[in-house]
Scaffold this active site. Structure first.
Site, PDB file in Angstrom:
ATOM      1  CB  CYS A  79      -0.969  -0.010   1.180  1.00 22.46           C
ATOM      2  SG  CYS A  79      -0.234  -0.473   2.759  1.00 22.46           S
ATOM      3  CG  HIS A  99      -0.761   3.961   4.713  1.00 20.81           C
ATOM      4  ND1 HIS A  99      -1.374   3.715   5.912  1.00 20.81           N
ATOM      5  CD2 HIS A  99      -0.331   2.743   4.249  1.00 20.81           C
ATOM      6  CE1 HIS A  99      -1.323   2.414   6.180  1.00 20.81           C
ATOM      7  NE2 HIS A  99      -0.702   1.807   5.187  1.00 20.81           N
TER       8      HIS A  99
END
Length: 372
Positions: free
Chosen positions: A152, A265
């Site tokens: 990710c 994130h």
């Protein structure tokens, strides 16, 4: 099955956190009792269509562990993984962990499906393309039944870096990540909330289960597992960046940090280019890049935020500025939804690209990659 009739799609790991988002992106409606806080935020977004919109589908079949087999998930019956149940699929999207992927991805591929896998099991395999839909879709042309989704943190960074690399090349990257707890799974989200309540209530904080230390009101310079003086998350960021961008000479320094954020994130990236590149030109390139939203008016309080990226398929980029210590380096701040673009969204986007390029086709069983 031909695309004109619709693809039969297996979702492996359907009961997990990313598995649920895979079903979202394939347009499978959520049951009332499956809603959670993150789903409510995503559903409140206007104008964000499922990534699978336009992909011809005849049937979606969820797969999970034997203990979940037979349960109903969004009106679909969960199947166990057996040699019999995996037959007859055109596409299989995996988010079930490395051990499951190592065993069952080749079996699905030998049975005629094209697999798009979210685990780390296949990413660095020479015969498996590692693909971000906006960055290197041409890599799919050489697939042998299995396609790998990047980590990710790597994923969102590649969306931001590709236009800069194409314009000026990349010599060196220094990256620090600020990774949300949803990247560890629902148990970590629950842990953050439980710890936070305890701190706010002045009651004893439960012993940590997901991390080495309390994550609530804390920052851990430790995302992933240490394999040497770096974590596996840091190694993934280094190695996957080079493979996706097709340049093994790029020097990468990575520090992966876990922060008390539920989802989304964030990353700082110091990008040293091979040729001169101004912040103004970089901003123009990013504004024109697919999958990027530029949020860059710091004086006005406009920059990428995790809460703004949550539920969005795009990568947000801002704080685009010159590194005052290096006239060939820029600093960027990059944010993405790690469950969507960082995992499920790219998986379904790759399925669409495979369809659009006529690449959803059986692979000769003896050509399917194997591990070990």
């Amino acid at each position: 099955m031909s695309a004109s009739n619709g693809y039969r799609i297996a979702v492996v790991g359907a009961t997990g956190q990313v598995g649920g988002v895979l079903l979202d992106e394939l347009g499978v409606a959520r049951d009332d009792d499956a809603r959670d806080a993150l789903a409510a935020v995503r559903e409140a977004r206007d104008g964000v269509a499922p990534a699978g919109e336009g992909l011809p589908i005849s049937e979606i079949v969820p797969f999970a562990s034997a203990r979940s087999a037979g349960r109903t998930l969004r009106g679909l019956t969960v199947q166990p993984l057996t040699d019999e149940t995996i037959q007859g699929f055109d596409l299989a999207v995996f988010s079930a962990g490395g051990a499951t992927s190592r065993e069952w991805a080749p079996k699905f591929a030998r049975a005629g499906a094209v697999v798009v896998d979210n685990s780390s099991a296949w990413r660095m395999h020479d015969d498996v393309p590692l693909v971000v839909s906006e960055v290197n879709p041409e890599a799919l042309d050489e697939h042998r039944g299995i396609v790998a989704n990047p980590n990710c943190s790597t994923m969102q960074l590649m969306v931001a870096l590709r236009p800069l690399q194409q314009e000026a090349g990349i010599e060196r990257l220094v990256v620090s990540t600020y990774q949300a707890v949803s990247g560890t799974g629902k148990v970590a989200v629950d842990e953050l909330l439980e710890e936070s309540r305890a701190v706010l209530d002045g009651t004893p904080v439960p012993a940590p289960r997901s991390y080495a230390h309390q994550i609530a009101f804390n920052v851990l310079p430790h995302a992933g597992s240490f394999v040497d003086d770096h974590t596996d998350e840091e190694h993934k960021l280094i190695n996957e960046t080079r493979k996706i961008l097709g340049d093994q000479t790029i020097r990468v320094s990575a520090t992966c940090v876990r922060v008390p954020v539920i989802n989304g994130h964030s990353e700082t990236a110091n990008v040293e280019t091979r040729e001169p590149l101004s912040p103004e030109r970089a901003r123009e390139l990013l504004e024109a890049a697919p999958g990027v939203l530029v949020r860059d008016d710091p004086a006005g309080g406009v920059y990428p935020l995790a809460i703004d990226a949550d539920g969005r398929p795009e990568v947000l980029v801002g704080r685009i500025r010159r590194d005052p210590g290096n006239d060939r380096a820029l600093d960027l701040f990059v944010v993405g939804d790690n469950l969507r673009k960082g995992a499920a969204t790219n998986t379904i986007q790759l399925a669409k690209v495979l369809h659009e390029r006529g690449l959803v086709r059986p692979t000769a069983p003896d050509a399917v990659p194997t591990l070990g």
